[in-house]
Design a protein around this motif. Structure first.
Motif, mmCIF file in Angstrom:
data_model
loop_
_atom_site.group_PDB
_atom_site.id
_atom_site.type_symbol
_atom_site.label_atom_id
_atom_site.label_comp_id
_atom_site.label_asym_id
_atom_site.label_seq_id
_atom_site.Cartn_x
_atom_site.Cartn_y
_atom_site.Cartn_z
ATOM 1 N N PRO A 197 0.772 -1.324 -0.102
ATOM 2 C CA PRO A 197 0.029 -0.076 -0.146
ATOM 3 C C PRO A 197 0.692 1.238 -0.048
ATOM 4 N N LEU A 198 1.878 1.270 0.725
ATOM 5 C CA LEU A 198 2.805 2.228 0.744
ATOM 6 C C LEU A 198 3.669 2.730 -0.694
ATOM 7 N N PHE A 199 3.811 1.643 -1.372
ATOM 8 C CA PHE A 199 4.315 1.795 -2.706
ATOM 9 C C PHE A 199 3.185 2.258 -3.626
ATOM 10 N N ILE A 200 1.967 1.944 -3.295
ATOM 11 C CA ILE A 200 0.852 2.651 -4.269
ATOM 12 C C ILE A 200 0.682 3.796 -4.210
ATOM 13 N N SER A 201 0.894 4.383 -2.879
ATOM 14 C CA SER A 201 0.894 5.864 -2.503
ATOM 15 C C SER A 201 2.076 6.658 -3.516
ATOM 16 N N LEU A 202 3.213 6.273 -3.327
ATOM 17 C CA LEU A 202 4.314 6.837 -4.098
ATOM 18 C C LEU A 202 3.982 6.762 -5.512
ATOM 19 N N ILE A 203 3.419 5.741 -6.366
ATOM 20 C CA ILE A 203 3.202 5.543 -7.661
ATOM 21 C C ILE A 203 1.983 6.551 -7.979
ATOM 22 N N SER A 204 1.268 6.936 -7.098
ATOM 23 C CA SER A 204 0.149 7.753 -7.186
ATOM 24 C C SER A 204 0.441 9.210 -6.646
ATOM 25 N N ASP A 205 1.869 9.555 -6.288
ATOM 26 C CA ASP A 205 2.197 10.733 -5.706
ATOM 27 C C ASP A 205 1.745 12.001 -6.720
ATOM 28 N N THR A 206 1.489 13.265 -6.046
ATOM 29 C CA THR A 206 1.142 14.204 -6.767
ATOM 30 C C THR A 206 2.491 14.821 -7.555
#
Length: 270
Positions: free
Chosen positions: A196-205
Motif C-alpha cells: 500500500p505504501l508503494f501504491i501511494s508513491l506511484i500515485s504521488d502528486t
C-alpha cells in the motif's frame, strides 16, 4: 595550515597499511598515534580537513584496520555528538552522511545498539531537510546492516514518515531505495504494509516521485519471488541480479536459451 592537515589525512591510510603489515615491529603505533588524529580531525574547524578525515576513516574501516573497541569507544561517540539535536548544522549533515556510509562496514550489533537509535531520530529531524534526505537515500543500506527484526520494529515506521514527507525529494529518495527496504522485510510486512505504501508513491502528486516509483516497480515486484526458485538476489552495490542455477553452472552447453543476462537500461536503449 589546513592544507598541511589535509595532506596529513591523505597519508594516514597508507601509513596504517604499512603499520599493519609490520605489526610485530610496531604493535601499537596505529592505535596510539594515528587513530587519535583521525578522530580529532573529524571535528576540525576547516571543512576540507574534516572531509579528508572522513574519507580516511572510511578507508580504514573498509580495510578492516580499526579495532572494534576503537570504533565503539572513539569513533561512534564523536559521530553521536556531532549528530546531536543541538549540534551545528554543517557538522550534523556530515555526521549523518558518514554514519550511513560506515554502517555496512560495522558489525550488526554495533550498528543496532550505537547508531540505529540516532539514525531513527535523524529521520524525523524537522530542522534540516538535508539530514532527512541523507537518511532516505541510505535507508536501504541501514536496513541491510541491521537485518529484518530491527528493520520491521524500528525502521519501517520511520520509512512511512519519510514516504509522506512534505519535501518531494524525500519521497523520491524513498521510491528509489524501495526494493532494498522490501528485500529486508518478511513476506507479510511486504504484502500488508509496503505494497500500500508503494501504491501511494506511484500515485504521488509529484511526477518525479511517480517516475522514480515506476522505475522501482519491477525490482519491488521481484522481492515477492522466492529467491531459491527465482534465483534473484541483491548484490553488495544494491543492484538486483540473477544467480545462475546449479544446472546452468554445471552444463557444458552453450545454447543461448540456457543463459540469463541482466542488461542495463543504457544497453537496452542502444
Amino acid at each position: 595550515e589546513p592544507t598541511v592537515r589535509t595532506e596529513l589525512m591523505e597519508q594516514i591510510p597508507p601509513i596504517a597499511i604499512f603499520l599493519q603489515e609490520s605489526r610485530p615491529k610496531f604493535p601499537t603505533a596505529f592505535f596510539e598515534y594515528l587513530m587519535p588524529i583521525v578522530v580529532r580531525y573529524l571535528t576540525d574547524v576547516n571543512n576540507q580537513v574534516r572531509k579528508a578525515g572522513q574519507e580516511a576513516l572510511l578507508i580504514l574501516l573498509e580495510q578492516d584496520l580499526v579495532a572494534q573497541s576503537d570504533i565503539e569507544n572513539k569513533v561512534c561517540p564523536i559521530l553521536l555528538d556531532l549528530s546531536a539535536p543541538d549540534s551545528d548544522d554543517e557538522y550534523k549533515v556530515e555526521a549523518v552522511n558518514i554514519i550511513c556510509k560506515m554502517a555496512s562496514m560495522l558489525s550488526r550489533t554495533t550498528v543496532e545498539h550505537m547508531l540505529l537509535p540516532r539514525f531513527c531520530e535523524l529521520c524525523s529531524d524537522g530542522k534540516l531537510f538535508q539530514v532527512r534526505k541523507i537518511c532516505a537515500a541510505n535507508f536501504g543500506d541501514i536496513c541491510n546492516a541491521v537485518g529484518q527484526e530491527a528493520t520491521e520494529r524500528l525502521l519501517i515506521p520511520k520509512f512511512f514518515e519519510l514516504c509522506s514527507d512534505s519535501v518531494w525529494g524525500m519521497r523520491k529518495a524513498c521510491a528509489e531505495c524501495f526494493m532494498a527496504v522490501s528485500y529486508t522485510t518478511s513476506p507479510e510486512v511486504r504484502r500488508s504494509k509496503l505494497s500500500p505504501l508503494f501504491i501511494s508513491l506511484i500515485s504521488d502528486t509529484c511526477r518525479w516521485v511517480r517516475q522514480a516509483a515506476f522505475q522501482s516497480l519491477g525490482p519491488f515486484i521481484s522481492t515477492f519471488a522466492n529467491p531459491s526458485s527465482a534465483g534473484l538476489y541483491i548484490r553488495e552495490d544494491g543492484t538486483l541480479s540473477i544467480r545462475p542455477s546449479v544446472q546452468d553452472v554445471n552444463s557444458n552447453s552453450c545454447q543461448p536459451s540456457s543463459n540469463i543476462t541482466l542488461m542495463s537500461s543504457s544497453a537496452n536503449a542502444a
